[in-house]
Design an enzyme around this catalytic site. Structure first.
Site, PDB file in Angstrom:
ATOM      1  CG  HIS A 169      -6.290  -1.159  -0.707  1.00  0.00           C
ATOM      2  ND1 HIS A 169      -5.252  -0.264  -1.493  1.00  0.00           N
ATOM      3  CD2 HIS A 169      -5.580  -1.064   0.469  1.00  0.00           C
ATOM      4  CE1 HIS A 169      -4.305   0.189  -0.898  1.00  0.00           C
ATOM      5  NE2 HIS A 169      -4.497  -0.449   0.301  1.00  0.00           N
ATOM      6  CB  SER A 213      -0.948   0.063   1.179  1.00  0.00           C
ATOM      7  OG  SER A 213      -1.905   0.980   1.258  1.00  0.00           O
TER       8      SER A 213
END
Length: 382
Positions: free
Chosen positions: A273, A156
């Site tokens: 996400h 991430s």
């Protein structure tokens, strides 16, 4: 906190020039020239030009190369960075960060308070800077590990640290992008009650079907267009599911029926996400247009598809897509470490707070994990 203008960010680059030239954060110079002469043994290149380049330059033996893994949000803890301050450039990195962010990041990392460090707007920049400071420590204690690095991946927000290390982005500009990203994700999280749920399932568990059932349950409660989907593919039978809070509650209440061995809510502010982060994509897209992005000089792997970034446009596009797409970490590890029988594995360094990425590597590839090391970011006496 006030968002700096493009001109103000540019003025900070002069402060960070030394960081780039000394290679703790961008590695564009001689160290990267050595590293980029190598190529990880993870499959053939996908472009003819790359194949020609690799034929002309020497290839580093897999056992003599290294891979860097950069952690993401959730790895932060109060006290991180204390063991890094004695290394050159680290204090300058935190000084530059304070000017860009508008608050004392070093004090927040060392002293907390924990509830402030855990906030998305703070922890993402904190993990980013601490991870690159860990690279500086490794560069001082074991420069060969840095020189021999042929590939990097980040979880991430860790992708931004990997890109800075690879020379694709400059430290100051990348930190500014991380700041904008974190603020946009925080704002998106506040629009609706949502979260993330760590799930370990039995082999027969069907995660997508479980998400479908959870969404149907939300619709029965009157929720329109509910969101529930796999947000992180961590390791075999290990997932993170994210979405509306009502959906996650359903999954926990029905975990046994869904063949889940364990479910655990993550201490994050929203459903990262997933589609619930859609409102954060425009701010990130806009700021990425403002900063310079270059093609990585070593292989850097994207969370979106587990493949290597090929050019600057590819980097910009997938960094935006990453906000609403699942992190395919298990697939990324398979891509990095895939090799023929009998071929040796590189040394793997987790550079940053926590050891979560090492734990996932162990579950995905035990042979690769034998060469895993973690760069400690606290003092050994702590």
């Amino acid at each position: 906190m006030r968002i700096l203008s493009r001109r103000e960010v540019r003025s900070l680059l002069s402060l960070c020039k030394r960081l780039s030239s000394d290679k703790p954060t961008s590695h564009v110079g001689s160290l990267l020239a050595k590293a980029s002469a190598a190529s990880p043994e993870s499959g053939p290149a996908t472009e003819e030009k790359e194949e020609e380049e690799q034929e002309r330059r020497p290839r580093r033996k897999p056992g003599d190369s290294s891979v860097f893994l950069f952690p993401g949000q959730g790895s932060q803890f109060v006290g991180m960075g204390r063991g890094l301050l004695k290394y050159g450039n680290v204090r300058e990195m935190f000084t530059a960060a304070e000017k860009i962010l508008g608050y004392d990041l070093l004090s927040l990392c060392l002293n907390g308070p924990e509830e402030e460090l855990m906030k998305t707007v703070h922890c993402q920049p904190a993990v980013f800077v601490t991870s690159l400071a860990a690279v500086e420590k490794l560069n001082q204690e074991n420069p060969t590990a840095v020189e021999s690095c042929v590939a990097a991946a980040g979880f991430s927000v860790g992708e931004f640290a990997a890109l800075v290390f690879s020379g694709a982005m400059d430290f100051a500009e990348a930190l500014y992008v991380v700041k904008v990203r974190a603020e946009a994700m925080q704002e998106a999280s506040e629009l609706v009650s949502s979260g993330m749920l760590s799930v370990i399932g039995r082999p027969e568990a069907k995660y997508k079907y479980a998400c479908l059932q959870a969404k149907e349950h939300c619709e029965s409660l009157g929720l329109t267009e509910p969101v529930c989907s796999v947000a992180n593919y961590l390791f075999p039978d290990g997932r993170v599911i994210a979405g509306h809070q009502q959906a996650l509650d359903f999954l926990q209440q029905n975990s046994q029926r869904l063949s889940f061995i364990r479910t655990k809510p993550l201490p994050v502010s929203g459903a990262f996400h997933t589609k619930l982060m859609e409102s954060a994509t425009n701010p990130l897209r806009d700021v990425l247009r403002q900063v310079e992005v270059r093609r990585p000089e070593i292989n850097v792997y994207s969370n979106v598809d587990g493949k290597r970034y090929m050019h600057e446009g590819h980097v910009r596009r997938l960094l935006v897509n990453q906000l609403v797409a699942p992190v395919k970490w298990e697939q990324t590890l398979h891509e990095i470490y895939e090799r023929s029988q009998g071929k040796s594995f590189p040394c793997t360094y987790e550079v940053g707070p926590g050891k979560q990425l090492g734990a996932t590597l162990r579950k995905c590839n035990r042979k690769a994990f034998l060469n895993y090391m973690h760069v400690n970011v606290i003092a050994y006496e702590d």
